[in-house]
Design a protein around this motif. Sequence first.
Motif, PDB file in Angstrom:
ATOM      1  N   THR A   1      14.831  15.172  -6.630  1.00 44.28           N
ATOM      2  CA  THR A   1      15.082  15.010  -5.202  1.00 44.28           C
ATOM      3  C   THR A   1      13.788  15.090  -4.388  1.00 44.28           C
ATOM      4  O   THR A   1      13.785  14.816  -3.202  1.00 44.28           O
ATOM      5  CB  THR A   1      16.058  16.070  -4.679  1.00 44.28           C
ATOM      6  N   THR A   2      12.680  15.479  -5.042  1.00 46.21           N
ATOM      7  CA  THR A   2      11.402  15.497  -4.326  1.00 46.21           C
ATOM      8  C   THR A   2      10.970  14.077  -3.969  1.00 46.21           C
ATOM      9  O   THR A   2      10.154  13.877  -3.082  1.00 46.21           O
ATOM     10  CB  THR A   2      10.304  16.162  -5.171  1.00 46.21           C
ATOM     11  N   VAL A   3      11.495  13.093  -4.675  1.00 44.79           N
ATOM     12  CA  VAL A   3      11.164  11.684  -4.390  1.00 44.79           C
ATOM     13  C   VAL A   3      12.215  11.075  -3.477  1.00 44.79           C
ATOM     14  O   VAL A   3      11.926  10.543  -2.419  1.00 44.79           O
ATOM     15  CB  VAL A   3      11.053  10.879  -5.702  1.00 44.79           C
ATOM     16  N   ALA A   4      13.478  11.163  -3.901  1.00 41.22           N
ATOM     17  CA  ALA A   4      14.623  10.718  -3.122  1.00 41.22           C
ATOM     18  C   ALA A   4      14.465   9.272  -2.646  1.00 41.22           C
ATOM     19  O   ALA A   4      13.820   8.460  -3.303  1.00 41.22           O
ATOM     20  CB  ALA A   4      14.846  11.665  -1.948  1.00 41.22           C
ATOM     21  N   ALA A   5      15.071   8.939  -1.508  1.00 41.87           N
ATOM     22  CA  ALA A   5      15.029   7.571  -0.992  1.00 41.87           C
ATOM     23  C   ALA A   5      13.930   7.387   0.048  1.00 41.87           C
ATOM     24  O   ALA A   5      13.826   6.335   0.657  1.00 41.87           O
ATOM     25  CB  ALA A   5      16.380   7.209  -0.375  1.00 41.87           C
ATOM     26  N   ASP A   6      13.130   8.427   0.273  1.00 43.90           N
ATOM     27  CA  ASP A   6      11.985   8.391   1.185  1.00 43.90           C
ATOM     28  C   ASP A   6      12.388   8.068   2.618  1.00 43.90           C
ATOM     29  O   ASP A   6      11.707   7.333   3.326  1.00 43.90           O
ATOM     30  CB  ASP A   6      10.939   7.387   0.689  1.00 43.90           C
TER      31      ASP A   6
ATOM     32  N   ASN B   1      19.380  15.608   3.624  1.00 43.99           N
ATOM     33  CA  ASN B   1      17.929  15.666   3.490  1.00 43.99           C
ATOM     34  C   ASN B   1      17.505  15.800   2.032  1.00 43.99           C
ATOM     35  O   ASN B   1      16.541  15.170   1.597  1.00 43.99           O
ATOM     36  CB  ASN B   1      17.362  16.825   4.316  1.00 43.99           C
ATOM     37  N   VAL B   2      18.231  16.603   1.238  1.00 48.73           N
ATOM     38  CA  VAL B   2      17.824  16.789  -0.150  1.00 48.73           C
ATOM     39  C   VAL B   2      18.150  15.578  -1.013  1.00 48.73           C
ATOM     40  O   VAL B   2      17.564  15.395  -2.083  1.00 48.73           O
ATOM     41  CB  VAL B   2      18.465  18.053  -0.763  1.00 48.73           C
ATOM     42  N   GLN B   3      19.062  14.731  -0.562  1.00 46.39           N
ATOM     43  CA  GLN B   3      19.423  13.548  -1.326  1.00 46.39           C
ATOM     44  C   GLN B   3      18.594  12.334  -0.939  1.00 46.39           C
ATOM     45  O   GLN B   3      18.401  11.432  -1.754  1.00 46.39           O
ATOM     46  CB  GLN B   3      20.906  13.227  -1.105  1.00 46.39           C
ATOM     47  N   ALA B   4      18.101  12.288   0.289  1.00 48.53           N
ATOM     48  CA  ALA B   4      17.498  11.053   0.770  1.00 48.53           C
ATOM     49  C   ALA B   4      16.146  11.190   1.433  1.00 48.53           C
ATOM     50  O   ALA B   4      15.427  10.203   1.572  1.00 48.53           O
ATOM     51  CB  ALA B   4      18.461  10.378   1.760  1.00 48.53           C
ATOM     52  N   GLU B   5      15.773  12.391   1.854  1.00 48.52           N
ATOM     53  CA  GLU B   5      14.619  12.504   2.745  1.00 48.52           C
ATOM     54  C   GLU B   5      13.276  12.286   2.067  1.00 48.52           C
ATOM     55  O   GLU B   5      12.421  11.560   2.570  1.00 48.52           O
ATOM     56  CB  GLU B   5      14.639  13.871   3.438  1.00 48.52           C
ATOM     57  N   GLY B   6      13.045  12.924   0.936  1.00 46.82           N
ATOM     58  CA  GLY B   6      11.725  12.832   0.317  1.00 46.82           C
ATOM     59  C   GLY B   6      10.688  13.575   1.144  1.00 46.82           C
ATOM     60  O   GLY B   6      11.021  14.467   1.908  1.00 46.82           O
TER      61      GLY B   6
END
Length: 283
Positions: A47-52, A13-18
């Motif tokens: 990581t606040t943006v990430a992969a959404d 989640n912290v790497q990809a969620e956004g």
Amino acid sequence: MNKDFLWGAALSNVQAEGGYLEDGKGLNVYDTLEISFETGQSTLSDTTVAADHYHHYKEDIALFAEMGFKALNLTLSWARILPYGIQGGINQKGVEFYRDVFKECQKYHIEPIVHLYKYDMPVYYLEELGGWSNRQLIDEFIELARIAFTEYQGLVKYWNTFNEINILQVQVNEALKYGQEHVQRLYEELHNQLIASAKVVQLAHSMDSQLKVGCMVAGLFSYPYTCDPNDMIANQKQMQDLFYYCADTFVRGRYPSYAQRLWNELGVSLNISQEDKQTLENG
């Protein structure tokens, strides 16, 4: 190949969620990354943006299915479900987001393998309770698990309590730069996490005997420099200190015999009650 073999992908989640503050989610420690033991300063993380993934999970899961994946390893965001702890209440929109993700997995016959924790506790717990060195976090974590096991019954069969739980031990050399008390804190936090994991295993089996619950240990491997017995022993010690310590505790239901040697070397003293020992054995 065994048709039941779970071949898949993983995301955190912290790497990809956004979607780091959407639909009631609170800040987690990855949204405001800690810079160092020394300064305690923090800053808003990329990581606040990430992969959404939060807005594109349907497309992502469709792509996983297209690749032939039969499993998806992912992590619940604690801060999306309990943004301000038990006292702050459940964020139902966060609960429903993961339900939709699991239903989408089900649609493509993808088995979710779900982590409850991947270093991403809500910032609230650091500010109000001081993090994992506070044993109150054990009860908070158990409640997160109870919510997850209840809400996602029939959707998730495979659970992991902690991702790479031994990663705290990897931080020892960095912690030593700022004083032995930081090492003491790391091992207190790790002990509380091991107790929390064991209690969650017991909770899962009491709620649903079909649930499979484990814990991930980071595969940190080393090799002896030569076949000299001194090198072999040094390598065995290295493996004990960084990998076997947690793995053996899970398998045996108690701390291994060499744990005391490690604690003595690091000047660590743990207050391990009889209740803690029983919890490890039962879990």
